[in-house]
Design an enzyme around this catalytic site. Structure first.
Site, PDB file in Angstrom:
ATOM      1  N   ASP A 176       6.041   5.496  -5.345  1.00  0.00           N
ATOM      2  CA  ASP A 176       5.582   4.436  -4.452  1.00  0.00           C
ATOM      3  C   ASP A 176       5.579   3.139  -5.254  1.00  0.00           C
ATOM      4  OD1 ASP A 176       4.376   2.985  -2.382  1.00  0.00           O
ATOM      5  OD2 ASP A 176       2.354   3.519  -3.061  1.00  0.00           O
ATOM      6  N   VAL A 177       6.574   2.290  -5.002  1.00  0.00           N
ATOM      7  CA  VAL A 177       6.764   1.063  -5.784  1.00  0.00           C
ATOM      8  C   VAL A 177       6.133  -0.107  -5.037  1.00  0.00           C
ATOM      9  CG1 VAL A 177       8.419  -0.474  -6.901  1.00  0.00           C
ATOM     10  CG2 VAL A 177       8.925   1.983  -6.695  1.00  0.00           C
ATOM     11  N   GLY A 178       4.997  -0.584  -5.553  1.00  0.00           N
ATOM     12  CA  GLY A 178       4.327  -1.733  -4.972  1.00  0.00           C
ATOM     13  C   GLY A 178       4.541  -2.966  -5.822  1.00  0.00           C
ATOM     14  N   ASN A 179       4.005  -4.090  -5.392  1.00  0.00           N
ATOM     15  CA  ASN A 179       4.181  -5.340  -6.120  1.00  0.00           C
ATOM     16  C   ASN A 179       3.452  -5.361  -7.457  1.00  0.00           C
ATOM     17  OD1 ASN A 179       5.783  -7.125  -4.277  1.00  0.00           O
ATOM     18  ND2 ASN A 179       4.120  -6.595  -2.890  1.00  0.00           N
ATOM     19  N   THR A 180       2.398  -4.559  -7.568  1.00  0.00           N
ATOM     20  CA  THR A 180       1.604  -4.531  -8.799  1.00  0.00           C
ATOM     21  C   THR A 180       1.832  -3.277  -9.618  1.00  0.00           C
ATOM     22  OG1 THR A 180      -0.109  -5.838  -7.690  1.00  0.00           O
ATOM     23  CG2 THR A 180      -0.733  -4.742  -9.733  1.00  0.00           C
TER      24      THR A 180
ATOM     25  N   GLY B 264       7.860  -3.116   5.687  1.00  0.00           N
ATOM     26  CA  GLY B 264       7.977  -2.560   4.344  1.00  0.00           C
ATOM     27  C   GLY B 264       7.846  -1.048   4.323  1.00  0.00           C
TER      28      GLY B 264
ATOM     29  N   ASP C 147       6.200   0.693   2.315  1.00  0.00           N
ATOM     30  CA  ASP C 147       4.810   1.091   2.077  1.00  0.00           C
ATOM     31  C   ASP C 147       4.057   1.285   3.387  1.00  0.00           C
ATOM     32  OD1 ASP C 147       5.079  -1.659   2.572  1.00  0.00           O
ATOM     33  OD2 ASP C 147       3.378  -2.216   1.304  1.00  0.00           O
TER      34      ASP C 147
ATOM     35  N   THR D 145     -23.389 -16.924 -12.870  1.00  0.00           N
ATOM     36  CA  THR D 145     -22.073 -17.250 -12.328  1.00  0.00           C
ATOM     37  C   THR D 145     -21.214 -16.022 -12.087  1.00  0.00           C
ATOM     38  OG1 THR D 145     -22.080 -19.421 -13.384  1.00  0.00           O
ATOM     39  CG2 THR D 145     -19.931 -18.524 -12.775  1.00  0.00           C
TER      40      THR D 145
END
Length: 261
Positions: free
Chosen positions: A8-12, A109, A111, A186
């Site tokens: 499963d090739v994702g952007n990250t 896509g 995905d 913060t």
């Protein structure tokens, strides 16, 4: 024993899995943005198999679902060279058992295709699948297996990066939920804004989708690395499954082999 090797090739990230049907034997994750040759991908595949004392002879076949075209030549070449298989590539023209009726089915896509296929074939009912990736997608598949509606939001990681990159003094932070939204520093203030704010985003989109669909009883499934944080904090998500993509890829493979009606 032979396993299906899914990618499963994702952007990250690239998530490789060894599948026996929808049972996950093992998983291996790579960073997508790191440039790799076919031999480097091949060594990663070999190391993955070695982790489970497996050889290429234990691989039934290989299937790739990708939203990153530029790495496909190297990755496909690695599979052919190191596994000896021509991988099946998931795309809008492949048999999924789900009817895609978006305005432009060819732009959907891979995905998203594997997610809705997994949801529909596994649960046999209408579902909203929320995939917490680089972007967060909300995809609806109906009771009769039609995928038509989608919502796409910036992922929580993108929002976090934008917050720190576009401000001079706000630091990089770990994405986690403080015990209370009332915080006194913060870092925790940023974490509270991100996580509590994202819970609100998810809940509002799910409620609005259900309302406009007229389907208040549809099942809501979450997946993706950061999905676990959000899924544990809202009653509107019914199921969290980190392996939706791998299971969907496996289901589509066996469907195309005529092994699933």
């Amino acid at each position: 024993m032979k396993y299906l090797l899914t990618m499963d090739v994702g952007n990250t990230h690239i998530k490789m899995q060894l599948m026996d049907g929808t049972f996950v034997k093992g998983s291996y994750r790579l960073t997508t943005k790191t440039p790799r040759t076919s031999d480097e991908f091949g060594i990663c595949i070999r190391e993955f198999l070695n982790t489970y004392d497996l050889k290429k002879e234990n691989i039934l076949d290989t299937v790739i679902s990708s939203v990153v075209p530029k790495i496909m030549y190297s990755l496909t070449s690695a599979v052919i060279k190191y596994i000896g298989k021509n991988p099946l590539i998931i795309g809008p023209d492949i048999e999924t058992g789900v009817e895609i009726k978006t305005d432009n089915p060819k732009e959907v896509g891979a995905d998203r295709i594997v997610d809705v296929a997994m949801a529909y074939h596994t649960y046999q009912r209408s579902c909203i699948i929320i995939d917490f990736g680089t972007a967060t997608t909300f995809d609806y598949v109906s009771n009769d297996g039609v995928f038509q509606y989608t919502v796409i939001a910036p992922g929580i990681g993108i929002i976090s990066s934008a917050l720190t990159s576009q401000t001079a003094k706000l630091p990089d932070i770990e994405i986690q939920k403080p015990e209370s939204i009332l915080v006194k520093n913060t870092v925790k203030g940023m974490q509270a804004g991100l996580v509590y704010g994202y819970i609100g985003l998810v809940e509002h989109i799910v409620r609005q989708m259900k309302k406009e669909l007229g389907d208040e009883e549809c099942l809501v499934i979450a997946t993706g690395g950061l999905g676990k944080i959000i899924a544990s904090e809202t009653k509107l998500i019914d199921v969290y499954d980190p392996d939706v993509a791998g299971k969907g890829i496996s289901i589509i493979y066996h469907l195309n082999k005529g092994e699933i009606a």
